[in-house]
Design a protein around this motif. Structure first.
Motif, PDB file in Angstrom:
ATOM      1  N   ASP A 165       4.280  -3.236  -3.028  1.00 31.45           N
ATOM      2  CA  ASP A 165       3.685  -3.715  -1.771  1.00 31.45           C
ATOM      3  C   ASP A 165       2.417  -2.952  -1.434  1.00 31.45           C
ATOM      4  OD1 ASP A 165       5.673  -5.578  -1.474  1.00 31.45           O
ATOM      5  OD2 ASP A 165       6.857  -4.396  -0.041  1.00 31.45           O
ATOM      6  N   GLU A 166       2.431  -1.661  -1.675  1.00 29.12           N
ATOM      7  CA  GLU A 166       1.243  -0.848  -1.402  1.00 29.12           C
ATOM      8  C   GLU A 166       0.088  -1.224  -2.320  1.00 29.12           C
ATOM      9  OE1 GLU A 166       0.208   3.864  -0.506  1.00 29.12           O
ATOM     10  OE2 GLU A 166       1.990   3.337  -1.674  1.00 29.12           O
ATOM     11  N   ARG A 169      -1.556  -4.428  -1.107  1.00 26.28           N
ATOM     12  CA  ARG A 169      -2.488  -4.207   0.011  1.00 26.28           C
ATOM     13  C   ARG A 169      -3.838  -3.702  -0.492  1.00 26.28           C
ATOM     14  NH1 ARG A 169       2.400  -2.544   2.595  1.00 26.28           N
ATOM     15  NH2 ARG A 169       2.074  -0.363   1.968  1.00 26.28           N
ATOM     16  N   ASN A 172      -5.987  -6.662  -1.938  1.00 28.04           N
ATOM     17  CA  ASN A 172      -6.340  -7.764  -1.048  1.00 28.04           C
ATOM     18  C   ASN A 172      -7.847  -7.904  -0.872  1.00 28.04           C
ATOM     19  OD1 ASN A 172      -6.847  -9.085   1.719  1.00 28.04           O
ATOM     20  ND2 ASN A 172      -4.686  -9.512   1.347  1.00 28.04           N
TER      21      ASN A 172
END
Length: 310
Positions: A165-166, A169, A172
């Motif tokens: 998940d990190e 980010r 993105n």
């Protein structure tokens, strides 16, 4: 017609045009005569002009100016370069302290090349689920080293979906080159980020503790926020290219910082009296491994030879 090169399979290029079409292209016959010295004059990430022909394909006729790129010395042609990708917002260098081990020399050569072409780099330490306590301690020491120099570091397990998940980010809205030694888990990481891409993975060769190439060409994959990941074939060695000897220290952040205090303006930071860099190494403000990588690259430049770092 304008487009973005999103895949390179050797002699063919897949271009995504500004109107959303995907067109297979070749390089026009006289294209290689324009003074381009790299082994691959058109690379993934390039914006190009194309013209249609009558065979359901097109020709690439022009490359737009690149804002940056990552380049290494071509292993088979020492006087030529090999461009990994162009027009990047960042690189993520995938690192493993075992299965296989990524050497600090390889890391430092990659970082220096990225500094030379002004591409930010993040270090991604993969396979954290597999390490012994001793290996974890070594990994944490490396993370401490590179974080203090100014490089962001992340700990993940692509296989176990730890820390993904990190990474998402950080991806993105950016164009990101994903690179690393063969076998460090690039394809597995892309599977975790974009499972629909179904990248092929292979087991590590236990006998040699080396990765086996699974990606045989470069390709861009769309991510959230209109960003892209660029996946490239695993790199076994990284030879530096097109760096002047007097500028080499500029590409090592901490060495460049201390070089301002050297007694001589043209100090090579190897043997000169009053060298602030040598003193910083002795006082442990600059790590011995980083200093050794710097000296290694200087030696390569002086001898004019290709020597890949593994």
């Amino acid at each position: 017609m304008r487009g973005l090169v999103i895949k390179n399979t050797g002699s063919w290029y897949l271009v995504k045009t500004d109107d959303g079409r995907y067109v297979e292209c070749k390089i026009k016959g006289n294209f290689r005569l324009k003074g381009i010295k790299s082994t691959n004059p058109v690379v993934v990430g390039d914006y190009v002009q194309i013209v249609d022909n009558n065979d359901n394909a097109a020709f690439i006729t022009e490359i737009e100016d690149r804002k940056n790129y990552i380049v290494r010395r071509a292993s088979n042609l020492s006087k030529q370069s090999h461009i990994l990708a162009a027009n990047l917002d960042q690189c993520m260098l995938l690192v493993t302290v075992n299965y296989p081990e990524t050497s600090t020399t390889f890391i430092d050569r990659f970082l220096a090349s990225a500094e030379a072409y002004r591409v930010p780099v993040k270090l991604i330490f993969n396979k954290v689920d597999k390490y012994s306590q001793e290996e974890v301690n070594y990994m944490d020491a490396l993370i401490n080293l590179y974080t203090n120099i100014g490089y962001e570091c992340f700990k993940i397990s692509a296989k176990e979906n730890i820390g993904i998940d990190e990474i998402n980010r950080e991806l993105n809205g950016k164009v990101t080159l994903l690179s690393g030694n063969s076998g460090v888990g690039k394809s597995t990481l892309i599977n975790a980020i974009l499972p629909e891409e179904s990248q092929k993975t292979r087991e590590i060769s236990v006998m040699h503790n080396k990765g086996m190439h699974t990606t045989t060409y470069s390709e861009m994959f769309s991510v959230d926020g209109e960003g892209y990941i660029i996946d490239t074939p695993g790199i076994k060695g990284f030879g530096s290219f097109d760096m002047d000897e007097e500028e080499m220290s500029h590409y090592f952040k901490e060495i460049f910082k201390f070089s301002a205090d050297c007694k001589y303006g043209n100090c090579t930071h190897r043997h000169e009296p009053g060298c602030a860099v040598i003193k910083a190494v002795e006082d442990h403000y600059i790590s011995q491994s980083r200093y050794n990588s710097y000296l290694n690259m200087l030696e390569d430049k002086e001898e004019g030879k290709y020597r890949a770092a593994y």
